[in-house]
Design a protein around this motif. Structure first.
Motif, PDB file in Angstrom:
ATOM      1  N   PHE A 189       0.816  -1.219   0.000  1.00 46.63           N
ATOM      2  CA  PHE A 189       0.000   0.000   0.000  1.00 46.63           C
ATOM      3  C   PHE A 189       0.849   1.270   0.000  1.00 46.63           C
ATOM      4  O   PHE A 189       0.330   2.351   0.268  1.00 46.63           O
ATOM      5  CB  PHE A 189      -0.934  -0.010   1.219  1.00 46.63           C
ATOM      6  CG  PHE A 189      -1.953  -1.097   1.175  1.00 46.63           C
ATOM      7  CD1 PHE A 189      -3.024  -1.034   0.297  1.00 46.63           C
ATOM      8  CD2 PHE A 189      -1.837  -2.218   1.985  1.00 46.63           C
ATOM      9  CE1 PHE A 189      -3.959  -2.054   0.239  1.00 46.63           C
ATOM     10  CE2 PHE A 189      -2.763  -3.233   1.938  1.00 46.63           C
ATOM     11  CZ  PHE A 189      -3.833  -3.156   1.062  1.00 46.63           C
ATOM     12  N   VAL A 190       2.144   1.135  -0.244  1.00 43.93           N
ATOM     13  CA  VAL A 190       3.012   2.331  -0.203  1.00 43.93           C
ATOM     14  C   VAL A 190       2.973   3.021  -1.567  1.00 43.93           C
ATOM     15  O   VAL A 190       3.511   2.518  -2.552  1.00 43.93           O
ATOM     16  CB  VAL A 190       4.461   1.952   0.182  1.00 43.93           C
ATOM     17  CG1 VAL A 190       5.334   3.196   0.214  1.00 43.93           C
ATOM     18  CG2 VAL A 190       4.468   1.261   1.533  1.00 43.93           C
ATOM     19  N   ALA A 191       2.326   4.173  -1.610  1.00 46.09           N
ATOM     20  CA  ALA A 191       2.226   4.939  -2.860  1.00 46.09           C
ATOM     21  C   ALA A 191       3.573   5.610  -3.152  1.00 46.09           C
ATOM     22  O   ALA A 191       4.473   5.590  -2.312  1.00 46.09           O
ATOM     23  CB  ALA A 191       1.132   5.985  -2.722  1.00 46.09           C
ATOM     24  N   GLU A 192       3.662   6.178  -4.344  1.00 43.50           N
ATOM     25  CA  GLU A 192       4.897   6.854  -4.737  1.00 43.50           C
ATOM     26  C   GLU A 192       5.187   7.992  -3.774  1.00 43.50           C
ATOM     27  O   GLU A 192       4.361   8.895  -3.602  1.00 43.50           O
ATOM     28  CB  GLU A 192       4.718   7.394  -6.158  1.00 43.50           C
ATOM     29  CG  GLU A 192       5.906   8.153  -6.660  1.00 43.50           C
ATOM     30  CD  GLU A 192       5.617   8.835  -7.988  1.00 43.50           C
ATOM     31  OE1 GLU A 192       4.625   8.443  -8.642  1.00 43.50           O
ATOM     32  OE2 GLU A 192       6.361   9.749  -8.354  1.00 43.50           O
ATOM     33  N   ARG A 193       6.368   7.943  -3.141  1.00 40.41           N
ATOM     34  CA  ARG A 193       6.695   9.003  -2.185  1.00 40.41           C
ATOM     35  C   ARG A 193       7.031  10.295  -2.913  1.00 40.41           C
ATOM     36  O   ARG A 193       7.555  10.245  -4.028  1.00 40.41           O
ATOM     37  CB  ARG A 193       7.870   8.556  -1.302  1.00 40.41           C
ATOM     38  CG  ARG A 193       7.385   7.757  -0.117  1.00 40.41           C
ATOM     39  CD  ARG A 193       8.501   7.056   0.576  1.00 40.41           C
ATOM     40  NE  ARG A 193       8.634   5.697   0.060  1.00 40.41           N
ATOM     41  CZ  ARG A 193       9.257   4.715   0.711  1.00 40.41           C
ATOM     42  NH1 ARG A 193       9.816   4.944   1.881  1.00 40.41           N
ATOM     43  NH2 ARG A 193       9.339   3.517   0.194  1.00 40.41           N
ATOM     44  N   LEU A 207       4.820  -0.996  -6.621  1.00 39.78           N
ATOM     45  CA  LEU A 207       3.389  -1.024  -6.294  1.00 39.78           C
ATOM     46  C   LEU A 207       2.575  -1.645  -7.442  1.00 39.78           C
ATOM     47  O   LEU A 207       1.785  -2.567  -7.233  1.00 39.78           O
ATOM     48  CB  LEU A 207       2.891   0.388  -5.998  1.00 39.78           C
ATOM     49  CG  LEU A 207       1.466   0.473  -5.495  1.00 39.78           C
ATOM     50  CD1 LEU A 207       1.359  -0.086  -4.088  1.00 39.78           C
ATOM     51  CD2 LEU A 207       0.968   1.906  -5.507  1.00 39.78           C
TER      52      LEU A 207
END
Lengths: 528, 182
Positions: A189-193, A207
């Motif tokens: 669930f880690v979106a583009e930082r 992702l």
């Protein structure tokens, strides 16, 4: 998490990265054209201005009987009957002869284009007709796009071998990526930082690939299977198990054994068989094939497309003389088997054509996700090496391919509609694609600034989408009023989709930013 | 599952099928909500975007169960078509939900909220105009404005000190009288 030592990880990284870099652009070409080809039938109906379903739903017995009476017995060896996307009935009366162009046995006969309502013959052509798509495919646009996906428009069998290898490459990339990525669940669930950093590029790639991994493997495996089936697998099976006898292999795998009986008898009523087939299995009947029409040993195979909860094609077999139902035939072999079940699932799993537009839309979205995975992976590779001129050049090639291919596909549609009124669309459609691709490559060489190049490509894409429905109408295509009146859903919906896509691209053109300029002294960032 | 066998159906089976189809759709919607919940409360995602740690009970296992329930139901029913569509939809929707950053999600939620409020206001005004309730609404607004003025006066009196206490007492008395009249 699978424990992997550092040297193993290095090797996996090399396999994953280099396989992608060497053939990634070709793989992107196959996947993006496949994503469009999922909607091939809808594109065919849109380009021909109809929304006719391909099921044979009108009486055909009288038509086939009348034509058969006027033809020599040679042509009655095999008869194929189907309906095109333009709603016309096709009947191909043929036998087998050596094709001088290839030196191999091929199907030679007379092909009729028929009005299914009146039974009037609209066109008749004779020859090795499967090699003449203009005679049986109403949409040169669909034909080209599917051909581009299946064999990259390369000569047979090289195109199939290349796309098969690309499928294997995609599987290798998916499996190596899965093994390399140690925290797949934690990163799900880690979106583009933010900050357009290297880690942002990693987030984007990881992702999308994590969510689409199972389907990427399925699409790659089934795609490779279809590419290698006729070029590698079946020739090997024929050689190993049947001593090189292709006919014997075909009889064992695909044809149920029939005792030969050459007596002439009155053929069974095809309409009665059609009704029985619908009663037995249901679903639209898309193809009817008759072996030895008018003989006592005639067999009729009826193909039912996926519907009513069936995932794949189903084939029913009838006695061609008595008209009795014989069996629901497995696709491979003559008895139900695990191999047949797997083989039956291959097609729906690859093309997503098993639950109408819903499944097609899902498969199209999965194809788009795979495109995103390929591009984001390649971008990440370039990003890590952008100080080197060679990789900066590769990054430029990536931009040209990523945006140039959709432009070239739209150019092929433009060429198709421009050629439709007066010229041969089967020649001009591929020509339009090549012209569009060359123009994009030329722009890639001429415009040095990457940001400007992207903005230009987005503008071209937007205008190409926005103006295509107008061109279709100008070329004499079905008008919106007519489409509404005749319930031609595809015509209206694809036009509206193109207008919406064009509008969205135009709106978003200035919001897109070029990637960060190459720093003279790059700042250090963590690799992961 | 592959459809080799002929299919038959009777009216009661069709009714059951329709009911189970509706329940599957409901399960499917819940699965999507479960994925969105997992995304919104995911600790690593929140850490990456410098958001405060989620304080409530996240219940990841239960949520995962809810997310997987439709797939199990379809598998149990032998509905291969539904299962494939579900898995494909969840893959794409899961990616789409996770790919949107929390900042963008907040912005989108805010925009959606204000858009909904605008639409609601427009609809209410139109309905009031059509039903003649505009007069009632105006009188209610007038009453509210009067009340606000009174409260402001009370606040001003309190800040002015003892000199205005008497005035405030008058206000309280008037209020009590109004309540009595009501």
């Amino acid at each position: 998490m699978i424990p992997i030592s550092q040297p193993q990880m290095k090797r996996l990284t090399a396999v994953h990265g280099w396989s992608g870099v060497i053939l990634g652009l070709l793989l992107f070409t196959v996947v993006i054209t496949g994503t469009v080809a999922v909607f091939g039938d809808d594109i065919a109906r849109w380009s021909t201005g109809s929304s006719t379903q391909r099921g044979i739903d009108k009486p055909i017995d009288g038509i086939v009987r009348n034509l058969a009476e006027r033809l020599p017995l040679f042509y009655l060896d095999d008869i194929a009957v189907w309906k095109t996307d333009a709603g016309e009935l096709m009947a191909f009366f043929h036998s087998h002869a050596e094709n001088p162009a290839t030196g191999r046995p091929d199907e030679y006969g007379a092909m009729f284009r028929i009005d299914p309502e009146s039974g009037e013959v609209l066109d008749r052509n004779e020859g090795f007709m499967w090699k003449e798509p203009w005679a049986w495919d109403p949409s040169a646009l669909r034909h080209f796009l599917v051909d581009l996906h299946v064999q990259l428009y390369l000569p047979d069998p090289w195109g199939l071998i290349v796309t098969g290898i690309l499928g294997l490459l995609m599987m290798a990339a998916a499996v190596s990526g899965f093994l390399m990525h140690r925290h797949m669940i934690r990163d799900l669930f880690v979106a583009e930082r933010p900050g357009a950093r290297l880690v942002s590029a990693r987030d984007r790639h990881v992702l999308a690939s994590s969510w689409s991994l199972p389907f990427a493997v399925i699409l790659a495996f089934t795609g490779s299977f279809f590419s290698f089936a006729s070029t590698v697998s079946f020739p090997i099976v024929a050689q190993v198990a049947f001593g090189g006898d292709n006919e014997a292999m075909a009889r064992t795998l695909f044809e149920p054994p029939v005792v030969e009986d050459t007596r002439r008898v009155r053929p069974a009523d095809l309409d009665a068989i059609r009704a029985k087939a619908l009663d037995k299995v249901g679903g639209p009947l898309t193809f009817i094939s008759i072996h030895h029409y008018g003989r006592a040993d005639a067999r009729i195979h009826v193909w039912h497309s996926a519907a009513d909860g069936r995932l794949g094609f189903t084939q029913t077999v009838f006695d061609g003389a008595a008209g009795t139902f014989l069996e629901v035939k497995p696709q491979v072999g003559n008895k139900p088997s695990m191999g047949n079940t797997i083989r039956t699932l291959m097609w729906p799993l690859h093309v997503g054509d098993f639950a109408g537009l819903v499944s097609k839309a899902v498969w199209g979205a999965l194809g788009a996700t795979t495109c995103f995975v390929i591009l984001s992976g390649l971008r990440r590779w370039v990003r890590r090496r952008e100080e080197e001129p060679l990789w900066r050049g590769f990054g430029r090639a990536l931009t040209v391919t990523a945006l140039g291919l959709p432009i070239a596909m739209l150019a092929s549609a433009w060429a198709f509609f421009l050629a439709l009124p007066a010229a041969d669309p089967f020649f001009w459609t591929p020509f339009g694609f090549v012209a569009g691709a060359l123009a994009c490559a030329g722009l890639g060489l001429a415009v040095r600034d990457d940001g400007k190049l992207r903005a230009l490509f987005w503008r071209i894409l937007a205008w190409a989408c926005l103006l295509l429905p107008l061109l279709r109408l100008a070329a004499g295509g079905t008008s919106w009023a007519e489409a509404l009146a005749r319930n031609h859903g595809e015509v209206l919906s694809i036009d509206l989709l193109l207008l919406a896509a064009g509008g969205l691209m135009w709106w978003a053109r200035d919001r897109r930013r070029a990637p960060t300029v190459v720093p003279q002294r790059p700042t250090m960032e963590p690799a992961e | 599952m592959t459809g080799d066998a002929p299919r038959r159906s009777c009216p009661s089976a069709r009714r059951w099928s329709r009911r189970s189809e509706r329940s599957r759709r409901r399960l499917h919607r819940r699965a999507l909500v479960a994925i969105a919940w997992l995304a919104a409360t995911d600790p690593k995602r929140r850490r990456a975007f410098r958001l405060p740690r989620f304080q409530g009970n996240r219940r990841p296992r239960l949520t995962l169960l809810v997310a997987l329930a439709p797939a199990v139901s379809l598998l149990w029913a032998g509905n291969g078509v539904g299962l494939l569509v579900l898995l494909g939809t969840n893959s794409v929707a899961g990616w789409a939900m996770a790919a949107v950053s929390p900042v963008r999600t907040a912005r989108a939620t805010e925009w959606l909220g204000s858009a909904a409020a605008r639409v609601g206001n427009t609809v209410r005004t139109a309905v009031e105009g059509a039903t003649g309730a505009a007069g009632r609404s105006t009188s209610r607004i007038d009453a509210l404005e009067r009340r606000v003025a009174e409260l402001e006066a009370a606040l001003a009196a309190a800040s002015l000190g003892d000199r205005t206490v008497a005035r405030l007492s008058d206000y309280q008395a008037a209020k009590t009288q109004r309540a009595g009249e009501a």
